[in-house]
Design a protein around this motif. Structure first.
Motif, PDB file in Angstrom:
ATOM      1  N   GLY A  13       0.787  -1.218   0.000  1.00 48.85           N
ATOM      2  CA  GLY A  13       0.000   0.000   0.000  1.00 48.85           C
ATOM      3  C   GLY A  13       0.819   1.267   0.000  1.00 48.85           C
ATOM      4  O   GLY A  13       0.274   2.356   0.154  1.00 48.85           O
ATOM      5  N   ALA A  14       2.142   1.172  -0.184  1.00 44.64           N
ATOM      6  CA  ALA A  14       3.005   2.346  -0.318  1.00 44.64           C
ATOM      7  C   ALA A  14       3.804   2.219  -1.612  1.00 44.64           C
ATOM      8  O   ALA A  14       4.045   1.109  -2.094  1.00 44.64           O
ATOM      9  CB  ALA A  14       3.948   2.476   0.871  1.00 44.64           C
ATOM     10  N   GLY A  15       4.213   3.361  -2.163  1.00 43.58           N
ATOM     11  CA  GLY A  15       4.912   3.314  -3.435  1.00 43.58           C
ATOM     12  C   GLY A  15       4.079   2.577  -4.466  1.00 43.58           C
ATOM     13  O   GLY A  15       2.885   2.814  -4.598  1.00 43.58           O
ATOM     14  N   GLY A  16       4.709   1.652  -5.177  1.00 42.32           N
ATOM     15  CA  GLY A  16       3.988   0.828  -6.144  1.00 42.32           C
ATOM     16  C   GLY A  16       3.626  -0.544  -5.626  1.00 42.32           C
ATOM     17  O   GLY A  16       3.204  -1.403  -6.416  1.00 42.32           O
ATOM     18  N   SER A  17       3.756  -0.763  -4.312  1.00 43.99           N
ATOM     19  CA  SER A  17       3.416  -2.066  -3.744  1.00 43.99           C
ATOM     20  C   SER A  17       1.911  -2.223  -3.638  1.00 43.99           C
ATOM     21  O   SER A  17       1.209  -1.282  -3.234  1.00 43.99           O
ATOM     22  CB  SER A  17       4.038  -2.238  -2.357  1.00 43.99           C
ATOM     23  N   PRO A  18       1.378  -3.410  -3.979  1.00 45.39           N
ATOM     24  CA  PRO A  18      -0.069  -3.604  -3.888  1.00 45.39           C
ATOM     25  C   PRO A  18      -0.570  -3.495  -2.457  1.00 45.39           C
ATOM     26  O   PRO A  18       0.144  -3.830  -1.504  1.00 45.39           O
ATOM     27  CB  PRO A  18      -0.276  -5.017  -4.441  1.00 45.39           C
TER      28      PRO A  18
END
Length: 269
Positions: free
Chosen positions: A57-62
């Motif tokens: 849920g941060a950066g490009g992480s799902p």
């Protein structure tokens, strides 16, 4: 005794930058690699390989589909470092990232060369616990602007807040809201649940504790307790610094962190 665990592949979005001994970056709740370490990435990358995984849920992480688990998150960060070709590293943890860093060192001691724990805690103190509860309840009610206001108020020092003209407060809060990652509530939920106190006495890696004494989100006493309970830990204070370090305080942080890293044994070729 080698207690290192087998690693599964990580699906986290990872920043990899620089060359040299590896630094694994563990960011805070509601933050990210740029948000926490952006002021020093270029400097550290001059002589270190930086590996900066973003939590779900941060950066490009799902975004996570279930509550975050500290052991799993620690293993995912180590897996990200291994995937970047880094078998050993110092871990730089900020806020929630300090608890993540401690758990990494407890679960993968042969990989961890050192720890730098900034604005850290082993278990949520009353201020952090109350803030996490407020963030979760406000988010559940859809009051995201109030989440941003609370985070903004908690993470800056009174001195930094006083520099903002009242007419610009709403614009600054809107900017904070725009930068808030989708996983913010999940991160603060984890922050309210972690307890790495049983790990502390068994840590063997050289450890530097950095305490922003003006922190209003994580009590400075939480960092002092880390220093008391981690064998041989060194503690330095950033007088008056807030939870989110401003440019001047981050420069002082960088000076102390570089001094500490310079004391570590050279990485075998």
């Amino acid at each position: 005794m080698n207690t290192d665990r087998s690693l599964s592949a990580s699906d986290l979005d990872v920043l990899v930058k620089g060359d040299g001994p590896a630094l694994l970056l563990a960011h805070g709740a509601g933050g990210g690699i740029e948000g926490n370490f952006g002021l020093v990435l270029d400097d550290l990358a001059q002589d270190h390989t930086l590996v900066g995984p973003h939590y779900p849920g941060a950066g490009g992480s799902p975004v996570a589909t279930e509550p975050l688990d500290l052991d799993d998150l620690a293993d995912q960060l180590v897996a990200a470092a291994a995937a970047a070709g880094q078998d050993s590293f110092a871990v730089l943890g900020e806020s929630l990232g300090s608890a993540v860093a401690v758990r990494i060192a407890a679960r993968h001691p042969e990989r961890v060369r050192a720890l730098v724990l900034t604005a850290g805690f082993a278990v949520a103190d009353p201020v952090l616990d109350l803030a996490a509860r407020l963030i979760k309840s406000l988010a559940a009610a859809g009051q995201w602007e109030d989440v941003a206001r609370l985070a903004f108020l908690s993470c800056l020092s009174p001195t930094d807040l006083a520099k903002i003209e009242p007419a610009y407060i709403d614009a600054v809060v809107a900017q904070a809201l725009a930068g808030m990652p989708p996983g913010t509530v999940d991160h603060f939920d984890l922050a309210s649940r972690v307890d790495v106190r049983p790990d502390l006495g068994n840590l063997s890696a050289p450890t530097l504790i950095v305490v922003p004494t003006g922190d209003r989100l994580v009590l400075p006493e939480s960092s002092h307790r880390l220093a008391e309970d981690i064998p041989g830990a060194k503690l330095i204070e950033l007088r008056g610094a807030a939870h989110i370090l401003n440019e001047a305080d981050r420069a002082t942080w960088l000076h102390h962190v570089r001094e500490f890293l310079d004391t570590l044994p050279a990485v075998p070729a």
